[in-house]
Design a protein around this motif. Structure first.
Motif, mmCIF file in Angstrom:
data_model
loop_
_atom_site.group_PDB
_atom_site.id
_atom_site.type_symbol
_atom_site.label_atom_id
_atom_site.label_comp_id
_atom_site.label_asym_id
_atom_site.label_seq_id
_atom_site.Cartn_x
_atom_site.Cartn_y
_atom_site.Cartn_z
ATOM 1 N N UNK A 58 -5.982 10.117 -2.959
ATOM 2 C CA UNK A 58 -6.248 9.519 -4.261
ATOM 3 C C UNK A 58 -5.788 8.071 -4.265
ATOM 4 N N UNK A 59 -6.681 7.170 -4.625
ATOM 5 C CA UNK A 59 -6.360 5.755 -4.720
ATOM 6 C C UNK A 59 -6.536 5.274 -6.148
ATOM 7 N N UNK A 60 -5.598 4.463 -6.621
ATOM 8 C CA UNK A 60 -5.649 3.934 -7.978
ATOM 9 C C UNK A 60 -5.367 2.438 -7.940
ATOM 10 N N UNK A 61 -6.076 1.692 -8.776
ATOM 11 C CA UNK A 61 -5.819 0.268 -8.951
ATOM 12 C C UNK A 61 -5.261 0.079 -10.355
ATOM 13 N N UNK A 62 -4.065 -0.493 -10.438
ATOM 14 C CA UNK A 62 -3.401 -0.768 -11.717
ATOM 15 C C UNK A 62 -3.392 -2.264 -11.972
ATOM 16 N N UNK A 63 -3.518 -2.653 -13.241
ATOM 17 C CA UNK A 63 -3.278 -4.033 -13.673
ATOM 18 C C UNK A 63 -2.135 -4.009 -14.665
ATOM 19 N N UNK A 64 -1.189 -4.916 -14.493
ATOM 20 C CA UNK A 64 -0.030 -4.972 -15.366
ATOM 21 C C UNK A 64 0.433 -6.412 -15.518
ATOM 22 N N UNK A 65 1.368 -6.625 -16.394
ATOM 23 C CA UNK A 65 1.927 -7.962 -16.568
ATOM 24 C C UNK A 65 2.748 -8.341 -15.338
ATOM 25 N N UNK A 66 2.986 -9.641 -15.166
ATOM 26 C CA UNK A 66 3.690 -10.164 -14.002
ATOM 27 C C UNK A 66 5.131 -9.670 -13.958
ATOM 28 N N UNK A 67 5.560 -9.248 -12.787
ATOM 29 C CA UNK A 67 6.961 -8.954 -12.509
ATOM 30 C C UNK A 67 7.222 -9.493 -11.108
ATOM 31 N N UNK A 68 8.274 -10.243 -10.965
ATOM 32 C CA UNK A 68 8.574 -10.916 -9.707
ATOM 33 C C UNK A 68 9.178 -9.944 -8.695
ATOM 34 N N UNK A 69 8.799 -10.073 -7.437
ATOM 35 C CA UNK A 69 9.438 -9.343 -6.354
ATOM 36 C C UNK A 69 8.824 -8.013 -5.975
ATOM 37 N N UNK A 70 7.695 -7.640 -6.526
ATOM 38 C CA UNK A 70 7.052 -6.373 -6.160
ATOM 39 C C UNK A 70 6.406 -6.541 -4.781
ATOM 40 N N UNK A 71 6.695 -5.605 -3.870
ATOM 41 C CA UNK A 71 6.172 -5.678 -2.504
ATOM 42 C C UNK A 71 5.526 -4.349 -2.106
ATOM 43 N N UNK A 72 4.986 -4.319 -0.906
ATOM 44 C CA UNK A 72 4.378 -3.092 -0.384
ATOM 45 C C UNK A 72 5.408 -2.021 -0.073
ATOM 46 N N UNK A 73 6.678 -2.380 0.015
ATOM 47 C CA UNK A 73 7.731 -1.398 0.291
ATOM 48 C C UNK A 73 8.067 -0.575 -0.958
ATOM 49 N N UNK A 74 7.634 -1.019 -2.130
ATOM 50 C CA UNK A 74 7.908 -0.313 -3.375
ATOM 51 C C UNK A 74 6.875 0.794 -3.577
ATOM 52 N N UNK A 75 7.106 1.612 -4.588
ATOM 53 C CA UNK A 75 6.137 2.657 -4.929
ATOM 54 C C UNK A 75 5.989 2.722 -6.442
ATOM 55 N N UNK A 76 4.903 3.367 -6.876
ATOM 56 C CA UNK A 76 4.613 3.543 -8.297
ATOM 57 C C UNK A 76 4.711 5.024 -8.621
ATOM 58 N N UNK A 77 5.371 5.333 -9.738
ATOM 59 C CA UNK A 77 5.410 6.698 -10.247
ATOM 60 C C UNK A 77 4.507 6.716 -11.476
ATOM 61 N N UNK A 78 3.472 7.564 -11.425
ATOM 62 C CA UNK A 78 2.477 7.619 -12.497
ATOM 63 C C UNK A 78 2.060 9.072 -12.705
ATOM 64 N N UNK A 79 2.217 9.563 -13.922
ATOM 65 C CA UNK A 79 1.849 10.930 -14.292
ATOM 66 C C UNK A 79 2.403 11.968 -13.312
ATOM 67 N N UNK A 80 3.659 11.805 -12.933
ATOM 68 C CA UNK A 80 4.329 12.774 -12.073
ATOM 69 C C UNK A 80 4.036 12.643 -10.594
ATOM 70 N N UNK A 81 3.178 11.727 -10.201
ATOM 71 C CA UNK A 81 2.853 11.522 -8.790
ATOM 72 C C UNK A 81 3.434 10.229 -8.257
ATOM 73 N N UNK A 82 3.700 10.193 -6.966
ATOM 74 C CA UNK A 82 4.194 8.996 -6.302
ATOM 75 C C UNK A 82 3.049 8.323 -5.558
ATOM 76 N N UNK A 83 2.916 7.015 -5.740
ATOM 77 C CA UNK A 83 1.840 6.251 -5.122
ATOM 78 C C UNK A 83 2.441 5.093 -4.326
#
Length: 107
Positions: A58-83
């Motif tokens: 499953x692939x998702x594209x999110x748009x959000x407001x700017x936050x400094x320092x987000x990298x590929x090493x981070x992850x997103x938690x959305x609706x109980x799933x880790x992305x």
């Protein structure tokens, strides 16, 4: 970026390799970095045939407001799933972020 389109809530977690558990053993973990409002631009699921059998991705594209320092090493938690974040794109001049992520299987 119109705030009315930011109708979902996501959490960005930062990988912490230096974390130690109660017994002094290294225990890499994720710690919350920020909770943001976001827009789901696109969500898709594809099926792949691999050595272990068929699996969905499953692939998702999110748009959000700017936050400094987000990298590929981070992850997103959305609706109980880790992305896992695969791509971080800046929108405008620090107006927003477009985050492309794939669902982390087995976490």
């Amino acid at each position: 970026m119109r705030s009315g389109k930011l109708d979902r809530t996501i959490r960005i977690d930062r990988y912490d390799a230096g974390a130690v558990n109660d017994y002094g053993t290294p225990a890499p973990t994720f710690t919350p970095l920020a909770t943001l409002r976001a827009q789901v631009v696109q969500a898709s699921t594809e099926e792949f045939i691999r050595a272990a059998g068929a699996s969905d991705e499953t692939g998702i594209i999110f748009r959000t407001r700017w936050i400094d320092g987000v990298t590929n090493a981070d992850r997103i938690v959305y609706e109980g799933g880790n992305f896992n974040i695969k791509e971080v794109k800046e929108i405008g001049r620090r107006k927003g972020l477009e985050l492309r992520a794939l669902e982390a299987v087995g976490e």
